[in-house]
Scaffold this motif. Sequence first.
Motif, PDB file in Angstrom:
ATOM      1  N   ARG A   1       0.835  -1.205   0.000  1.00  8.44           N
ATOM      2  CA  ARG A   1       0.000   0.000   0.000  1.00  8.44           C
ATOM      3  C   ARG A   1       0.872   1.259   0.000  1.00  8.44           C
ATOM      4  NH1 ARG A   1      -3.462  -3.797  -0.505  1.00  8.44           N
ATOM      5  NH2 ARG A   1      -5.530  -3.668   0.454  1.00  8.44           N
ATOM      6  N   ILE A   2       1.993   1.189  -0.699  1.00  3.81           N
ATOM      7  CA  ILE A   2       2.912   2.324  -0.794  1.00  3.81           C
ATOM      8  C   ILE A   2       2.260   3.378  -1.678  1.00  3.81           C
ATOM      9  CG2 ILE A   2       5.203   3.072  -1.569  1.00  3.81           C
ATOM     10  CD1 ILE A   2       6.103   0.107  -1.048  1.00  3.81           C
ATOM     11  N   VAL A   3       1.988   4.543  -1.118  1.00  3.25           N
ATOM     12  CA  VAL A   3       1.195   5.528  -1.845  1.00  3.25           C
ATOM     13  C   VAL A   3       1.593   6.953  -1.454  1.00  3.25           C
ATOM     14  CG1 VAL A   3      -0.684   5.445  -0.131  1.00  3.25           C
ATOM     15  CG2 VAL A   3      -1.181   6.177  -2.459  1.00  3.25           C
ATOM     16  N   THR A   4       1.579   7.822  -2.452  1.00  8.05           N
ATOM     17  CA  THR A   4       1.749   9.252  -2.204  1.00  8.05           C
ATOM     18  C   THR A   4       0.597   9.995  -2.878  1.00  8.05           C
ATOM     19  OG1 THR A   4       3.153   9.543  -4.148  1.00  8.05           O
ATOM     20  CG2 THR A   4       4.276   9.178  -2.044  1.00  8.05           C
ATOM     21  N   ALA A   5       0.196  11.086  -2.274  1.00  7.69           N
ATOM     22  CA  ALA A   5      -0.834  11.940  -2.864  1.00  7.69           C
ATOM     23  C   ALA A   5      -0.293  12.535  -4.155  1.00  7.69           C
ATOM     24  CB  ALA A   5      -1.223  13.048  -1.897  1.00  7.69           C
ATOM     25  N   HIS A   6      -1.186  12.849  -5.087  1.00  9.15           N
ATOM     26  CA  HIS A   6      -0.740  13.404  -6.378  1.00  9.15           C
ATOM     27  C   HIS A   6       0.071  14.677  -6.204  1.00  9.15           C
ATOM     28  CE1 HIS A   6      -4.419  15.764  -5.807  1.00  9.15           C
ATOM     29  NE2 HIS A   6      -3.877  16.640  -6.622  1.00  9.15           N
ATOM     30  N   THR A   7      -0.174  15.419  -5.134  1.00  6.02           N
ATOM     31  CA  THR A   7       0.561  16.665  -4.878  1.00  6.02           C
ATOM     32  C   THR A   7       2.020  16.421  -4.506  1.00  6.02           C
ATOM     33  OG1 THR A   7      -0.179  16.618  -2.569  1.00  6.02           O
ATOM     34  CG2 THR A   7      -1.504  17.917  -4.128  1.00  6.02           C
ATOM     35  N   GLU A   8       2.359  15.179  -4.153  1.00  3.98           N
ATOM     36  CA  GLU A   8       3.724  14.849  -3.715  1.00  3.98           C
ATOM     37  C   GLU A   8       4.551  14.165  -4.795  1.00  3.98           C
ATOM     38  OE1 GLU A   8       5.265  15.680  -0.970  1.00  3.98           O
ATOM     39  OE2 GLU A   8       3.534  16.566   0.008  1.00  3.98           O
TER      40      GLU A   8
END
Length: 154
Positions: free
Chosen positions: A78-85
């Motif tokens: 579940r490795i995830v970053t927000a689109h802003t990052e």
Amino acid sequence: MQWITLTFRQLSTRQLYDLLRLRTNVFVVEQNCAYPELDGHDLHPETRHVLGYRDDKMTAYARLLPAGLTYPEMSIGRIVTAHTERGNGCGSELVKHALRQAQEVWPDAPITIGAQYHLRKFYRQHGFEEISEEYLEDGIPHIDMRRVGITTPA
């Protein structure tokens, strides 16, 4: 970025909401993929939740799973970053932090991940090697990768 690593029981209601929102926004909505997001692994007493905050907003997340839960080895998922990052190095920072946390909890344990196929070069940069053929998971090409001989990343 501010990083916090917690077990499920340590998560506040707000932290739980924020991590589920981030995961759902990216994996379900953005990637247009209906899949069982709530798989029960979040609740495992050995699971660790890595939360990344920028300006008091959760913008990065990873889940550390003990050996035997999804793979014979421990796993990061579940490795995830927000689109802003995206595009600013946050993803690499997240993986490095998750690897440090994994080393702290399970010293020198090999780590297996189920990576989206298009991200395999990214994970190679963090010491992972491909150990399977490409396969479809929930309609998205994936590949299993493993990192052995753990050393704490810089």
